[in-house]
Design a protein around this motif. Sequence first.
Motif, PDB file in Angstrom:
ATOM      1  N   GLU A 194       0.594  -8.216 -15.975  1.00  0.00           N
ATOM      2  CA  GLU A 194      -0.512  -8.875 -15.804  1.00  0.00           C
ATOM      3  C   GLU A 194      -0.898  -9.363 -14.715  1.00  0.00           C
ATOM      4  OE1 GLU A 194       1.690  -8.868 -18.435  1.00  0.00           O
ATOM      5  OE2 GLU A 194       0.365  -8.007 -19.798  1.00  0.00           O
ATOM      6  N   GLY A 195      -0.050  -9.704 -13.721  1.00  0.00           N
ATOM      7  CA  GLY A 195      -0.473 -10.512 -12.205  1.00  0.00           C
ATOM      8  C   GLY A 195      -1.019  -9.415 -11.225  1.00  0.00           C
ATOM      9  N   LEU A 196      -1.043  -8.138 -11.657  1.00  0.00           N
ATOM     10  CA  LEU A 196      -1.289  -7.040 -10.841  1.00  0.00           C
ATOM     11  C   LEU A 196      -2.824  -6.834 -10.770  1.00  0.00           C
ATOM     12  CD1 LEU A 196       1.414  -4.376 -11.435  1.00  0.00           C
ATOM     13  CD2 LEU A 196       1.292  -6.072  -9.520  1.00  0.00           C
ATOM     14  N   GLY A 197      -3.538  -7.332 -12.139  1.00  0.00           N
ATOM     15  CA  GLY A 197      -5.098  -7.185 -12.186  1.00  0.00           C
ATOM     16  C   GLY A 197      -5.311  -5.777 -12.409  1.00  0.00           C
ATOM     17  N   VAL A 198      -4.385  -4.847 -13.328  1.00  0.00           N
ATOM     18  CA  VAL A 198      -4.721  -3.346 -13.567  1.00  0.00           C
ATOM     19  C   VAL A 198      -4.654  -3.096 -14.877  1.00  0.00           C
ATOM     20  CG1 VAL A 198      -3.549  -1.189 -13.250  1.00  0.00           C
ATOM     21  CG2 VAL A 198      -3.285  -2.853 -11.371  1.00  0.00           C
ATOM     22  N   ILE A 234       5.855   2.445 -10.525  1.00  0.00           N
ATOM     23  CA  ILE A 234       4.430   2.167 -10.802  1.00  0.00           C
ATOM     24  C   ILE A 234       4.167   0.806 -10.380  1.00  0.00           C
ATOM     25  CG2 ILE A 234       2.440   2.122 -12.380  1.00  0.00           C
ATOM     26  CD1 ILE A 234       3.448   4.871 -13.593  1.00  0.00           C
ATOM     27  N   LEU A 235       4.977  -0.031 -11.362  1.00  0.00           N
ATOM     28  CA  LEU A 235       4.834  -1.515 -10.980  1.00  0.00           C
ATOM     29  C   LEU A 235       5.070  -2.126  -9.460  1.00  0.00           C
ATOM     30  CD1 LEU A 235       4.457  -1.513 -13.969  1.00  0.00           C
ATOM     31  CD2 LEU A 235       6.163  -3.675 -14.223  1.00  0.00           C
ATOM     32  N   LYS A 236       6.205  -1.487  -8.938  1.00  0.00           N
ATOM     33  CA  LYS A 236       6.443  -1.782  -7.596  1.00  0.00           C
ATOM     34  C   LYS A 236       5.510  -1.515  -6.693  1.00  0.00           C
ATOM     35  CE  LYS A 236      10.984  -0.455  -7.621  1.00  0.00           C
ATOM     36  NZ  LYS A 236      12.166  -0.224  -7.121  1.00  0.00           N
ATOM     37  N   ALA A 237       5.035  -0.265  -6.721  1.00  0.00           N
ATOM     38  CA  ALA A 237       3.804   0.343  -5.989  1.00  0.00           C
ATOM     39  C   ALA A 237       2.630  -0.623  -5.885  1.00  0.00           C
ATOM     40  CB  ALA A 237       3.427   1.803  -6.278  1.00  0.00           C
ATOM     41  N   LEU A 238       2.180  -0.942  -7.363  1.00  0.00           N
ATOM     42  CA  LEU A 238       0.971  -1.668  -7.639  1.00  0.00           C
ATOM     43  C   LEU A 238       1.209  -3.187  -7.183  1.00  0.00           C
ATOM     44  CD1 LEU A 238      -0.087  -0.172 -11.136  1.00  0.00           C
ATOM     45  CD2 LEU A 238      -0.753   0.385  -8.723  1.00  0.00           C
ATOM     46  N   ALA A 239       2.424  -3.741  -6.991  1.00  0.00           N
ATOM     47  CA  ALA A 239       2.632  -5.043  -6.348  1.00  0.00           C
ATOM     48  C   ALA A 239       2.357  -5.112  -4.977  1.00  0.00           C
ATOM     49  CB  ALA A 239       4.229  -5.132  -6.602  1.00  0.00           C
ATOM     50  N   ASP A 240       2.005  -3.875  -4.307  1.00  0.00           N
ATOM     51  CA  ASP A 240       1.769  -3.883  -2.885  1.00  0.00           C
ATOM     52  C   ASP A 240       0.277  -3.981  -2.822  1.00  0.00           C
ATOM     53  OD1 ASP A 240       1.126  -3.326  -0.039  1.00  0.00           O
ATOM     54  OD2 ASP A 240       1.296  -1.162  -0.282  1.00  0.00           O
ATOM     55  N   PRO A 241      -0.307  -5.286  -2.236  1.00  0.00           N
ATOM     56  CA  PRO A 241      -1.648  -5.473  -2.318  1.00  0.00           C
ATOM     57  C   PRO A 241      -2.594  -4.288  -1.469  1.00  0.00           C
ATOM     58  CG  PRO A 241      -0.481  -7.439  -1.658  1.00  0.00           C
ATOM     59  CD  PRO A 241       0.457  -6.121  -1.550  1.00  0.00           C
ATOM     60  N   GLU A 242      -2.183  -3.521  -0.543  1.00  0.00           N
ATOM     61  CA  GLU A 242      -2.895  -2.571  -0.115  1.00  0.00           C
ATOM     62  C   GLU A 242      -3.286  -1.423  -1.011  1.00  0.00           C
ATOM     63  OE1 GLU A 242      -2.740   0.478   3.846  1.00  0.00           O
ATOM     64  OE2 GLU A 242      -1.425  -1.398   3.709  1.00  0.00           O
ATOM     65  N   THR A 243      -2.033  -1.205  -1.837  1.00  0.00           N
ATOM     66  CA  THR A 243      -2.061   0.045  -2.752  1.00  0.00           C
ATOM     67  C   THR A 243      -3.104  -0.528  -3.826  1.00  0.00           C
ATOM     68  OG1 THR A 243      -0.049   0.881  -2.339  1.00  0.00           O
ATOM     69  CG2 THR A 243      -1.010   1.583  -4.263  1.00  0.00           C
ATOM     70  N   ALA A 244      -2.770  -1.655  -4.465  1.00  0.00           N
ATOM     71  CA  ALA A 244      -3.603  -2.183  -5.562  1.00  0.00           C
ATOM     72  C   ALA A 244      -5.050  -2.125  -5.361  1.00  0.00           C
ATOM     73  CB  ALA A 244      -2.934  -3.393  -6.036  1.00  0.00           C
ATOM     74  N   SER A 245      -5.460  -2.513  -4.043  1.00  0.00           N
ATOM     75  CA  SER A 245      -6.957  -2.633  -3.716  1.00  0.00           C
ATOM     76  C   SER A 245      -7.624  -1.391  -3.199  1.00  0.00           C
ATOM     77  CB  SER A 245      -7.012  -3.852  -2.679  1.00  0.00           C
ATOM     78  OG  SER A 245      -6.254  -3.368  -1.461  1.00  0.00           O
ATOM     79  N   SER A 246      -6.772  -0.244  -3.199  1.00  0.00           N
ATOM     80  CA  SER A 246      -7.518   0.969  -2.894  1.00  0.00           C
ATOM     81  C   SER A 246      -8.204   1.567  -3.670  1.00  0.00           C
ATOM     82  CB  SER A 246      -6.355   1.893  -2.268  1.00  0.00           C
ATOM     83  OG  SER A 246      -5.535   2.492  -3.310  1.00  0.00           O
ATOM     84  N   ALA A 247      -8.074   1.428  -4.950  1.00  0.00           N
ATOM     85  CA  ALA A 247      -8.819   1.871  -6.117  1.00  0.00           C
ATOM     86  C   ALA A 247      -8.927   1.147  -7.187  1.00  0.00           C
ATOM     87  CB  ALA A 247      -8.200   3.197  -6.542  1.00  0.00           C
ATOM     88  N   GLU A 248      -9.660   1.523  -8.090  1.00  0.00           N
ATOM     89  CA  GLU A 248      -9.696   1.005  -9.608  1.00  0.00           C
ATOM     90  C   GLU A 248      -8.917   1.662 -10.454  1.00  0.00           C
ATOM     91  OE1 GLU A 248     -13.452   0.196 -11.801  1.00  0.00           O
ATOM     92  OE2 GLU A 248     -14.419   0.093  -9.751  1.00  0.00           O
ATOM     93  N   LEU A 249      -7.587   0.890 -10.559  1.00  0.00           N
ATOM     94  CA  LEU A 249      -6.258   1.891 -11.406  1.00  0.00           C
ATOM     95  C   LEU A 249      -6.068   1.262 -12.701  1.00  0.00           C
ATOM     96  CD1 LEU A 249      -4.152   0.968  -8.104  1.00  0.00           C
ATOM     97  CD2 LEU A 249      -4.826   3.173  -8.880  1.00  0.00           C
ATOM     98  N   ILE A 250      -5.949   2.528 -13.427  1.00  0.00           N
ATOM     99  CA  ILE A 250      -5.711   2.512 -15.046  1.00  0.00           C
ATOM    100  C   ILE A 250      -4.438   2.859 -15.373  1.00  0.00           C
ATOM    101  CG2 ILE A 250      -6.774   2.731 -17.180  1.00  0.00           C
ATOM    102  CD1 ILE A 250      -9.417   3.298 -16.054  1.00  0.00           C
ATOM    103  N   VAL A 251      -3.498   2.435 -15.710  1.00  0.00           N
ATOM    104  CA  VAL A 251      -2.303   2.961 -16.247  1.00  0.00           C
ATOM    105  C   VAL A 251      -2.436   3.257 -17.647  1.00  0.00           C
ATOM    106  CG1 VAL A 251       0.159   2.274 -16.415  1.00  0.00           C
ATOM    107  CG2 VAL A 251      -0.932   1.239 -14.695  1.00  0.00           C
ATOM    108  N   ILE A 252      -1.944   4.614 -17.792  1.00  0.00           N
ATOM    109  CA  ILE A 252      -1.904   5.423 -19.222  1.00  0.00           C
ATOM    110  C   ILE A 252      -0.475   5.182 -19.462  1.00  0.00           C
ATOM    111  CG2 ILE A 252      -2.751   7.277 -20.332  1.00  0.00           C
ATOM    112  CD1 ILE A 252      -4.779   5.801 -18.551  1.00  0.00           C
ATOM    113  N   GLY A 253      -0.185   4.531 -20.658  1.00  0.00           N
ATOM    114  CA  GLY A 253       1.020   4.464 -21.282  1.00  0.00           C
ATOM    115  C   GLY A 253       1.188   3.599 -22.555  1.00  0.00           C
TER     116      GLY A 253
END
Length: 325
Positions: free
Chosen positions: A59-63, A23-42
Amino acid sequence: MKTGLPKIAVTLGDPAGVGGEVILKALADPETASSAELIVIGDRAAIDAAEASTGVSFEGLGVELRECGALGKEPIAYGELRAEYGRAAVRYVHDATMMCLNDEVDAMVTAPLNKEAVTLNGMAFSGHTEYIAELCGVKGSRMLLAGTKLSVIHVSTHVSLREACNLDTTRIVETIELGNEAMKLLGRATPRIAVCGLNPHAGEHGLFGREDEEFIKPAVEACRTRGIACEGPVAPDTIFFKAARGSHDLIVAMYHDQGHIPMKLLDFEATVNVSLGIPIIRTSVDHGTAFDIAGKNLASEANMKAAIRMAVTMAHHRWTQAARV
């Protein structure tokens, strides 16, 4: 019609597995992170462990992190089968499902959990799909494996092969219909569907069994009269080769391995698990917790990125369908 970015809940999965890392590595990709408003449940403890192993700062992911309080502050023991980890993973799925049902989010994406860890809590658990369906109050859920070249829906999944051979025409019809609607959500206006036989060579006109003629053929004929572009029963040993070359968009498999084995051979990293027959959108990675490599930063995030992309695509198409209605 809704506009803008869909809201997607992403569950962390079993804390001892690779869920947090991918999850962290996927969200570190700007294209993935910017495709939706993402909320991590955990839980924060699982995020801390994933940060340490990947070097990615959450924290640096803006999620947003929606903390569940299912874990204490103790460090995560990667690769260990623990009841508390199974309990936490189920809690994440429960909370994300409720968010979908309450229209807080438009879809959910799940990281892998470990069924054995869940059952250590005394809970009967056969898989994400069945559990989410139970939370949604439905019984007719199905599993779709959606890939870039081809998709497969299963008439049965997590049951014994002996039980899977007890075919039911009504269930096959429902499976074809669910697959047809799902492919429309993925952008196929008129999906081309092939329905597998159960027996070798689809029974060879009764030579290798009567199930294909007695149960599958009537289901296909019923769906064709309803305007669904489907054919079958077709020989399972050849249809995947043809469909991967473009003959069909969707294959209906009669049981788990009939669909899973060829799909994972075709394109393991890009194949996404989608739950059908439920009132919400749920996609998932098509791999397990990978306890043997958890915490080593070896797991690929490609499948998680594909699952998030598919959830976004399905959410947009659902918005379009709702606007037409």
